[in-house]
Each structure stands twice: as structure tokens, then as C-alpha cells.
Design an enzyme around this catalytic site. Structure first.
Site, short mmCIF file in Angstrom:
data_model
loop_
_atom_site.label_atom_id
_atom_site.label_comp_id
_atom_site.label_asym_id
_atom_site.label_seq_id
_atom_site.Cartn_x
_atom_site.Cartn_y
_atom_site.Cartn_z
N GLU A 59 0.81 -1.23 0.00
CA GLU A 59 0.00 0.00 0.00
C GLU A 59 0.84 1.27 0.00
O GLU A 59 0.42 2.31 -0.52
CB GLU A 59 -0.97 0.00 1.19
CG GLU A 59 -2.11 -1.01 1.06
CD GLU A 59 -1.74 -2.41 1.57
OE1 GLU A 59 -0.54 -2.64 1.86
OE2 GLU A 59 -2.65 -3.24 1.69
N PHE A 121 -11.74 -7.27 13.97
CA PHE A 121 -10.67 -7.75 13.09
C PHE A 121 -10.35 -6.67 12.05
O PHE A 121 -11.23 -6.16 11.39
CB PHE A 121 -11.12 -9.04 12.39
CG PHE A 121 -10.09 -9.55 11.42
CD1 PHE A 121 -8.83 -9.95 11.85
CD2 PHE A 121 -10.37 -9.64 10.06
CE1 PHE A 121 -7.87 -10.40 10.96
CE2 PHE A 121 -9.42 -10.09 9.16
CZ PHE A 121 -8.17 -10.48 9.61
N GLN A 122 -9.08 -6.36 11.93
CA GLN A 122 -8.57 -5.35 11.00
C GLN A 122 -9.19 -3.98 11.21
O GLN A 122 -9.42 -3.23 10.26
CB GLN A 122 -8.73 -5.81 9.55
CG GLN A 122 -7.91 -7.07 9.28
CD GLN A 122 -7.68 -7.35 7.82
OE1 GLN A 122 -8.54 -7.09 6.99
NE2 GLN A 122 -6.51 -7.89 7.50
N LYS A 171 -17.61 -0.95 5.92
CA LYS A 171 -18.06 -1.91 4.92
C LYS A 171 -19.58 -1.87 4.70
O LYS A 171 -20.06 -1.96 3.57
CB LYS A 171 -17.64 -3.32 5.33
CG LYS A 171 -17.94 -4.35 4.25
CD LYS A 171 -17.26 -5.67 4.50
CE LYS A 171 -17.49 -6.61 3.32
NZ LYS A 171 -16.84 -7.90 3.51
N MET A 484 24.34 8.99 2.27
CA MET A 484 24.10 10.23 2.99
C MET A 484 24.36 10.04 4.49
O MET A 484 24.87 10.94 5.16
CB MET A 484 22.67 10.70 2.75
CG MET A 484 22.40 12.09 3.24
SD MET A 484 23.57 13.30 2.57
CE MET A 484 22.65 13.94 1.18
#
Ligand SMILES: Cc1ncc(C[n+]2csc(CCOP(=O)(O)OP(=O)(O)O)c2C)c(N)n1
Lengths: 571, 156
Positions: A59, A121-122, A171, A484
Site C-alpha cells: 500500500e 478484526f482489521q 463496509k 548520505m
């Protein structure tokens, strides 16, 4: 909000409405990754052909791709991810877009409204987690608000000072049904990005511009966001004033123009930083006086009158007091200033002495390097890339030394050609943002200048590139160090190279090949140009060029943190 | 310098945390913060008491104004204004003596409530300055002090 009157009473699910909204908004591409909370939406996306979905491999990659898409075009980037880990994986990209004012809209799935707050959940509190790194965020709690919220999200993301907007969609909202009306326009009493510029400040600024002796125009990413490059260029050319760019502003004024005194700041040119220090008039345009620009604040441009043009009033007088603040859209402000000066055929003072001084500083040639022998100097690769591409490619970059060399040596003549992570400095930005850039500019050459450490942070996107046939050229400046970091350790930690050596590197050629791409390893300076040409000739393939470069090269000039502009380390 | 900033913001869920989050993220001071409904059913008014030099206050106002849910921001202390705060102080009855009672008489908007447990609850509505003074008078014998934080309005 005005609703589009529609006598059609047909009802649609939230998921259907979601897709219809994107269509109505003119969105053709969505970067995303599926999961439970967004399955209804994915099902609807699957059923139609107007909105294409690009499947990334992580993502974070989706958000950087959307950023690259937005930065290299005039359209917002769009992301769709699932709840919980999908949302948390996207945070780095959202924060990146926030720091660099990139117009993107990120849609995150959420657990059902009945479950919110139950540690389902999630479930994560996406609106809460993202709040400090978005321009604004919404949660849709009723399907009837879907269309108006999406309209608002795009409006907020793209207007004023652009930025990321997150829309969290539970949802059940994607199952619920209602009629579909996409609002034609939107107005929010608490948000008005249209600013009337104060004409007194324009007159005052014009007076200073006409009477100064040592001016500098310091132009940043705001010029590009406001599509004001042409206006700025004409204005600066008329005045014959020197122009310096921030890292984000590169390309807003032609990089090969004699009036361009290069990038300023920590790794900016000697002439730009000296001019900033000695100027008597500083015209800041769409720039925000970030600490990598100013160095030590109390020693910054000590004698200058500061004119600051910005669309975001909170950027004005935040770090450096503006004597003449001009709050408004950059393009609008430059047009008004131009009317006041060019329109009235007024001429600034002769500044030949100032130019003589600047040309004296220029002689230091502070971005110079020595390509001798076989060992490849990283700067030489960037220089060669510039030559081989005639300065006309889209260049994305990761974060580190390679980013600074690309910024210093690739002369950008057009805006939106230089795509990098400036504010957040996110390693991993380069490859996915190159994907978005390539999607926005399918017929153009897109190169990603990266380092062997950065490229590994989003390397999984090589798979996305194969799936969609993205012929990106990856220019890996492989110094076997987090260069760097090593540079800072060399200068400030007595060469104790703690954890900055990249041990156990993959064979990048084989790695590219295993992803179905072409890879070359380049080890000799005489092979640099031919390899670049060969890669560019492979028009339809992603080519991974692994340049084995000098390990000990440092980025110069350098202003140490907290030092004044006239205290540069030159070599 | 102490400043009172009055913010009118949309009654959206999360609007309060946007403001609170802004103050902590940018390390601005909050002395007190109170929020309640306003004349407009769809908006709340928040009163924030903060402190900082002029540049800091300018930033606070600008940053608040930038929040998409914020409709209006005003700094009210730089003009004529009225401020009030309410405080409840619970004291054990046995601690009350004549001396203290005499002192308390001087406060204008003072009310005494009896509690079931034989404690007294003193309520005082006054300017934050007077409230501070009142609280310091009574602090030693107070079991509990509950302050509302100031609200204010411009009077010009
Ligand atoms: C996600 C992330 N983690 C850590 C850093 C700190 N950091 C800045 S530059 C750098 C090294 C980058 O190394 P490389 O990609 O090889 O580029 P080089 O500097 O060698 O050109 C690191 C670790 C960062 N900017 N981003």
C-alpha cells in the site's frame, strides 16, 4: 451543497455509488490493494471499464504512485486500500503527500459501523491515525453522504494549498442503498481557498522590487502547484533578477537559463546561498523557509526585506518574518505584480554590480566533480543521463546523496519533471512514484535515480511494473553505503560508520531478471553513456542499471545544520 | 502573554481532536479549553486560553484557521472583552472558620451548596483573575477544586 436534481429514483449500493463518483469526478486510475473491508467496492470496479485499477504490491507503493501521478500531471492521485493493515501501510505515503502538498485522495476501508470501537478484526482508527498528516479526513457513516463527501474530498485535496485527504468507508456503507446524485459544485462555509489578494501589498512589493539593488527570487514547489512557472519565468526575465529554486521548485524556472543560480539550501550552490545571505530583497514565491533552506535562522538573509507570496497564510512569517506578506494564489499574485510593473512599463534599478558579484561566486563551480579513471563518479552518471536524455526526461528520485546529485546536476527546464520526496525525505519513494509518473505520461521517458539502500524499500513494485508494462529506467547509484548517512558519520561522528554499510546486497541484475525485467551492471566510467543509451533504446522494457560508483564521494557544498549560509563546506 | 482564542467549528465528530491535536503537535500551550454548543445548532464554540509571544499567537490563529472544520477564529484579548470562569471547591466543614468566611464574603458571585457528607461546596463565578485569587485563598483547606476554564466575549 447544491444537489444535482435527478428525477430518477433508482437506488444503488454504496459500492456502486463509489465507482459512479469516481467516474463523475473524471478519475481514470486508482492505485490500490484489496482486502475484506473493500471487497464490495472491488466487485463493482471489476464490473466496469471507466475506472482502471492498478494493483500495487504494497500500500505504501500505491500512495507514492498516486503522488507521482499527481506531481507529474494536473490531476489528483487516487488510492484505495483496505482497513487495518491496508490503512497503516499507506500512512508513510500520506505523510509524504502532506509534507509536499500533493493532491491525493486515499479511500480506506473500515470495519462495519456496528463494530467500530470494538477492536474488530482489521480495525484501526484510521481517521485518528491520519489526522496529523492529512489536509483533511472524513468517515462516511451514512450512504447518503457518500457522494457529497467524495466531492468534498476531491475539492479539498486539489484546491488552495493541495494535500492528501483520507476518506474512511465502513463496509456496511458500501452495501447500503440510496439514490445517486453527484453534486455539481461544492461550497463549505468553513473552507474557502479563494483568496482576494490585498492590492496594497502588491503596490508595496512593486516599490521594493523597483528600488532594490541586490534581489533574489527564491521560488519553491508552490509555483509548480499553482501552475505559475510561465508567469514566474516571464516576470523574472523582465526584471533580470537572479532566481534560485528549492528542491521542490526545480523546473519552475528553466535550469539552463543564465539567470538561474541553481538550487539553494543545505546542498545548494555557493552562488545561491551567498546571494541569499547578501541580498537586500528576498522574493519568496511558493516556498516555506524550511530548515534545510534557512540553516541558522538568526543569520539568515540578515539585510533583506522579505516579500513572501504563499497560498497558505500559516507558511508566511512562520520561520522568517515577512516584511511584505502576500497571501494568495501564486499565479494570481505574480500576475498582479506583473501588471503593476510590466503593465506600467516600469524598470527596476540597474543591478549589474550584483550580477558581477554573483558571477564571481559562480566561478567556484560548486557542483564540480572529477571524473578521472575507470571508477564511476555518481555525479557523472547524472550528468550523462542529462546529456543522453537532452534534459527532457521525467526524473523521480529516492532519498540520499543520489537525490542531491540529481537535483544539482540534471537541469530541469520544465515544471513537473522532477518528482521527489522533499519534506518527509522518504526512502522508497522513487520506484512507485516513477510508476505513477509513467501512467500519467505513458509516452515519455521516466527514469528513477536511486541508491542501493532506497531501492530496496519498495523493490516489490518491480512486479507491478511488469504487470502493467511500465518501461521505467532505474538508475541505481550503487555505492554500497547508505551514502548520505555515511557522509554525516564521516563529517560529524569521526568516521564511525554505524550501520551505514549495505552488507549482503542482492545481485540487482539477477533480481531485475527474476522480476521479468532487463538488468545491467555498469562498472567502468567509459560504459556509463553507452549503457544509458542502450537502456533508453529498450523502449518497452524496464531496465535496471546498476552503476557501481565511487564509495567515498560526498555531496558538496554542504551547510552543516545550524550554520549560516555564508559558512559552506565546499569540498 | 496570555491570550484567549475563540473558535467556531463545525459540529463534526473529530473536530475537537483536530484542535487538540494541533496544539500538541505544534507544541502550543493550552492553559484551558472549553467547548459547547453555540447560537448555531451545527457549530460549536471553543474557547482556548493559551500563552505565547505575538509570533506564536499569530501561528496559532493561522493554523486553527487552516483546519477545514474551523469556521471562524478570533483572538479576543486584544480588544475589549469580558471573561468569566466557574470554579467549585469542596471543603470539609470542620475546616471552616470565621476568618475564611469573612474573606470569602468579598467575592461577588459566590454560592454555597451543602453536600450530604457534611462538606461544603463553594461555587464561584468571576473573572479568571479573581478566581485565581479565590482559589489561592481557599486552596489550603480545599479537598477538591474543579475549574471550568475561561470563556470570553468581545464587548466592543
Ligand atoms: C524511510 C527512511 N528511512 C531512513 C532514512 C534516513 N536516510 C536518509 S538517506 C539514507 C541513506 C540512503 O542510502 P542510498 O539509498 O543508498 O542512497 P545514497 O545516499 O547512498 O545515494 C538514509 C538511511 C530515510 N530518509 N527514509
Amino acid at each position: 451543497m447544491k444537489q444535482n436534481i435527478d428525477n430518477n429514483n433508482e437506488k444503488f449500493t454504496g459500492a456502486e455509488i463509489f465507482v459512479k463518483c469516481l467516474e463523475a469526478e473524471g478519475i481514470e486510475l486508482v492505485f490500490g490493494y484489496p482486502g475484506g473491508a473493500v471487497l464490495h467496492i472491488y466487485d463493482e470496479l471489476h464490473k466496469q471499464n471507466e475506472v482502471s485499477h492498478i494493483l500495487v504490491r504494497h500500500e505504501q507503493g500505491a500512495v507514492h504512485a498516486a503522488e507521482g501521478f499527481a506531481k507529474s500531471s494536473n490531476k489528483p492521485g487516487v488510492v484505495l486500500v483496505t482497513s487495518g493493515p491496508g490503512a497503516t501501510n499507506s500512512i508513510t505515503g500520506i505523510a509524504d503527500a502532506y509534507m509536499d502538498s500533493v493532491p491525493i485522495v486515499v479511500f480506506t476501508g473500515q470495519v462495519r459501523t456496528a463494530l467500530i470501537g470494538n477492536d474488530a478484526f482489521q480495525e484501526v482508527d484510521t481517521v485518528g491515525i491520519t489526522r496529523p498528516c492529512v489536509k483533511h479526513n472524513f468517515m462516511i457513516t451514512n450512504v447518503k453522504d457518500m457522494a457529497s463527501t467524495i466531492k468534498k474530498a476531491f475539492y479539498v485535496a486539489t484546491s488552495g494549498r493541495p494535500g492528501p485527504v483520507v476518506v474512511d468507508i465502513p463496509k456496511d456503507i458500501t452495501e447500503d442503498k440510496c439514490e445517486f446524485n453527484y453534486p455539481k459544485s461544492v461550497s463549505m462555509r468553513s473552507y474557502n481557498p479563494h483568496i482576494e489578494i490585498n492590492s496594497d501589498s502588491i503596490i508595496e512589493a512593486a516599490e521594493k522590487i523597483l528600488s532594490c539593488e541586490k534581489p533574489v527570487i527564491y521560488a519553491g514547489g508552490g509555483v509548480i502547484n499553482s501552475n505559475a512557472s510561465e508567469e514566474l519565468t516571464n516576470f523574472a526575465k523582465y526584471l533580470n533578477f537572479p532566481v534560485t529554486n528549492t528542491l521542490m521548485g526545480l523546473g519552475c524556472f528553466p535550469g539552463d537559463d543564465p539567470q538561474f543560480i541553481q538550487m539553494l539550501g543545505m546542498h545548494g550552490s555557493y552562488e545561491a546561498n551567498m546571494a541569499m545571505h547578501d541580498c537586500d530583497l528576498l522574493i519568496a514565491v511558493g516556498a516555506r523557509f524550511d530548515d534545510r533552506i534557512t540553516g541558522r535562522l538568526d543569520k539568515f538573509s540578515p539585510d533583506a526585506t522579505v516579500i513572501h507570496i504563499d497560498v497558505d497564510p500559516s507558511s508566511i512569517s512562520k520561520n522568517i518574518r515577512a516584511h511584505i506578506p502576500i497571501h494568495g494564489d501564486v499565479k494570481d499574485a505574480i500576475n498582479k505584480l506583473s501588471q503593476e510593473i510590466i503593465g506600467k512599463k516600469l524598470r527596476p534599478k540597474n543591478i549589474d554590480n550584483w550580477w558581477n558579484q554573483i558571477n564571481e561566486w559562480r566561478k567556484k563551480d560548486s557542483f564540480k566533480y572529477n571524473q578521472e579513471g575507470d571508477i564511476i563518479k555518481p555525479q557523472f552518471v547524472v550528468d550523462s543521463l542529462y546529456n543522453v536524455t537532452n534534459g527532457d526526461a521525467f526524473i523521480t528520485s529516492d532519498v540520499g546523496q543520489h537525490q542531491m546529485w540529481a537535483a544539482q546536476l540534471y537541469k530541469f527546464n520544465k515544471p513537473k519533471r522532477w518528482i521527489n520526496s522533499g519534506g518527509l525525505g522518504t526512502m522508497g519513494f522513487g520506484l512507485p512514484s516513477a510508476m505513477g509518473t509513467q501512467f500519467a505520461n505513458p509516452d515519455s521517458l521516466v527514469c528513477c535515480v536511486t541508491g542501493e539502500a532506497s531501492i530496496q524499500m519498495c523493490i516489490q513494485e518491480l512486479s507491478t511494473c511488469l504487470q502493467y508494462g511500465l518501461p521505467i529506467k532505474i538508475i541505481n547509484l550503487n555505492n554500497r553505503y547508505m551514502g548520505m548517512v555515511r557522509q554525516w558519520q564521516e563529517f560529524f561522528y569521526e568516521k564511525r560508520y554505524a550501520m551505514s554499510y549495505m552488507d549482503a546486497l542482492p545481485d540487482f541484475v539477477k533480481l531485475a531478471e527474476s522480476f521479468g525485467h532487463v538488468g545491467y551492471k555498469v562498472e567502468k566510467s567509459s560504459d556509463v553513456e553507452p549503457a544509458l543509451r542502450e537502456a533508453i533504446n529498450q523502449k518497452n522494457r524496464l531496465v535496471f542499471l546498476d552503476f557501481i560508483t565511487d564509495q567515498n564521494e560526498n555531496v558538496f557544498p554542504m551547510i552543516a545544520t545550524g550554520a549560516a549560509h555564508n559558512k559552506m563546506i565546499l569540498s | 502573554m496570555r491570550h484567549i482564542i475563540s473558535v467556531l467549528l463545525e459540529n463534526e465528530s473529530g473536530a475537537l481532536s483536530r484542535v487538540a491535536g494541533l496544539f500538541s503537535a505544534r507544541s502550543f500551550n493550552i492553559e484551558s479549553l472549553s467547548v459547547a454548543t453555540s447560537e448555531d445548532l451545527t457549530a460549536s464554540r471553543m474557547t482556548i486560553v493559551t500563552s505565547g509571544d505575538d509570533a506564536v499567537i499569530e501561528q496559532i490563529v493561522k493554523q486553527l484557521d487552516k483546519l477545514v472544520d474551523v469556521i471562524e477564529v478570533s483572538e479576543i484579548t486584544s480588544n475589549e472583552h469580558i471573561e468569566r470562569e466557574i470554579v467549585f471547591v469542596r471543603i470539609n466543614n470542620s475546616e471552616i472558620d470565621k476568618k475564611i468566611m469573612d474573606k470569602l464574603e468579598s467575592y461577588e458571585f459566590l454560592k454555597i451548596h451543602n453536600s450530604k457528607s457534611n462538606d461544603l461546596i463553594i461555587e464561584c463565578v468571576d473573572s479568571p483573575e479573581n478566581i485565581n485569587q479565590f482559589v489561592s485563598t481557599i486552596k489550603k483547606i480545599a479537598v477538591k477544586i474543579v475549574r471550568s476554564g475561561a470563556v470570553g466575549i468581545n464587548s466592543n
